[in-house]
Design an enzyme around this catalytic site. Structure first.
Site, PDB file in Angstrom:
ATOM      1  N   TYR A  89      -2.201  -1.251  10.702  1.00 53.57           N
ATOM      2  CA  TYR A  89      -2.432  -1.794   9.355  1.00 53.57           C
ATOM      3  C   TYR A  89      -1.255  -1.436   8.443  1.00 53.57           C
ATOM      4  CZ  TYR A  89      -3.924  -1.438   4.499  1.00 53.57           C
ATOM      5  OH  TYR A  89      -3.949  -1.499   3.134  1.00 53.57           O
TER       6      TYR A  89
ATOM      7  N   LYS B  84       1.915  -3.806   6.511  1.00 49.69           N
ATOM      8  CA  LYS B  84       2.359  -3.757   5.112  1.00 49.69           C
ATOM      9  C   LYS B  84       3.867  -3.505   5.049  1.00 49.69           C
ATOM     10  CE  LYS B  84      -1.662  -4.352   3.153  1.00 49.69           C
ATOM     11  NZ  LYS B  84      -1.957  -5.649   2.528  1.00 49.69           N
TER      12      LYS B  84
ATOM     13  N   SER C 183       0.835  -1.202   0.000  1.00 47.43           N
ATOM     14  CA  SER C 183       0.000   0.000   0.000  1.00 47.43           C
ATOM     15  C   SER C 183       0.867   1.248   0.000  1.00 47.43           C
ATOM     16  CB  SER C 183      -0.862  -0.008   1.265  1.00 47.43           C
ATOM     17  OG  SER C 183      -1.446   1.252   1.476  1.00 47.43           O
TER      18      SER C 183
END
Ligand code: UD1
Length: 332
Positions: A149, A153, A124
């Protein structure tokens, strides 16, 4: 041989399954259906005329994953499975680190046991953090993420760089997505957020259809052309095609390579509202509200590396994205 899609019934996974099948690839899906429905497999079949093999499986279940590798001839994996709600990750960091890291490590261990060496990972733009300026090139500094989150990644990227270094025969492609929106033009598959949406487009479409009263525009005092946040919105079908190109790249190259998947164009929240109204002949009820903590003013990609090496670029425009998002909202 088949390509295994973990999380293949989710928003990006299902669109990628369609584009892979359209490109004459065999697709096998593993998904635990925790955030999607089995009927997506029917929709993929309806769109493409071909039904992908599907197994309901949490990919942290290594024995189950191993059984899939025994059952199917798997050439490589596109790993979509993971928790993805930014706000929830702040409230449940342990669950996010456990699930996202565990699922990636389980996939890597089972791949190694079966000498499967092609992997595409859903990363991302969030890994760029607030450290540098748009347009982001793949060489921009990463880290300094604002939520668990984003850190999962970032951490998985580091794991994959290490794996590629340890095994020179591995082919790993890390795709940094910008802001995927829209839906398949058939209106059969799209994004189905659980509960109150956090992201702009699902909230906007739910407002227009009457599920939400109004859209809150978070901040109109950013240093942007109209004061609202600027993002690189990309049609999910373009993003899906980027995976087809990335898998092709993995067939021809070893090592770990990072690519941005974006359009390279920044649109503001107000630009999106106006485009949505014009594309669909509707009114969006909105109010300006304070900035949302953790948001940055501007985030868009430099997509030139993907154009040069993957021979891929986004083709759909903001009107396509708004039209397809609205068609999906009316169908779902
Ligand atoms: C977020 C995540 C990113 C994730 C992506 C897709 C953060 C910091 N980033 O990106 O990690 O990959 O979603 O899931 O959370 N906005 C409104 N009103 C709303 C919702 C959003 O004005 O109701 C604005 C935001 O302030 C922002 C823009 O719309 O300027 C886009 O927001 P959103 O769709 O949530 O995506 P990002 O925050 O860019």
């Amino acid at each position: 041989m088949a390509i295994l899609l973990t999380g293949g019934t989710g928003f990006i996974g299902s669109h990628t399954a369609v584009e892979l099948i359209n490109a004459k690839q065999d697709v096998v899906i593993a998904d635990d259906l925790s955030n999607s429905k089995a009927e997506i497999v029917d929709k993929i079949e309806q769109i493409t005329g071909k039904r992908p093999a599907f197994r309901q499986l949490d990919v942290t279940d290594k024995a189950g994953l191993d059984a899939m590798f025994n059952e199917f001839q798997i050439e490589g994996v596109i790993h979509f499975a993971g928790f993805k709600a930014v706000g929830e990750s702040v409230a449940k960091p342990i669950e996010y680190y456990r699930n996202n890291l565990d699922s990636m490590l389980s996939v890597l261990e089972v791949m190694r046991a079966h000498q499967c060496r092609k992997l595409i990972f859903s990363s991302s733009a969030t890994v760029y953090g607030a450290n540098s300026e748009s347009p982001f090139k793949e060489t921009a500094p990463t880290g300094n993420c604002t939520n668990p989150y984003g850190w999962t990644k970032y951490m998985i990227e580091q794991i994959l760089f290490g794996v590629a270094q340890a095994d020179p025969d591995m082919s790993i492609v890390l795709l940094r997505y910008f802001n995927p929106i829209g839906a398949h033009e058939s209106g059969l598959i799209g994004e189905r957020p659980n509960g109150i949406p956090n992201n702009l487009l699902p909230y906007l479409t739910q407002t227009v259809i009457g599920i939400r009263d109004h859209l809150s525009v978070f901040g109109n005092d950013y240093p942007t052309h109209d004061g609202t946040g600027v993002r690189d919105f990309i049609h999910v079908v373009d993003l899906a095609k980027g995976h087809v190109a990335a898998f092709d790249y993995a067939r021809k190259h070893t090592g770990a390579e990072v690519f941005n998947l974006g359009t390279g164009i920044g649109y503001s929240v107000l630009d999106v509202i106006k485009a949505f109204e014009q594309a669909n002949g509707v009114k969006v009820k909105y109010q300006f509200c304070p900035r949302r903590p953790g948001d940055i003013a501007t985030c868009y990609s430099d997509p030139s590396k993907a154009k040069e090496l993957l021979h891929w670029q986004a083709e759909k425009n903001l009107v396509d994205m708004c039209r397809d998002a609205w068609r999906w909202q009316q169908n779902c």
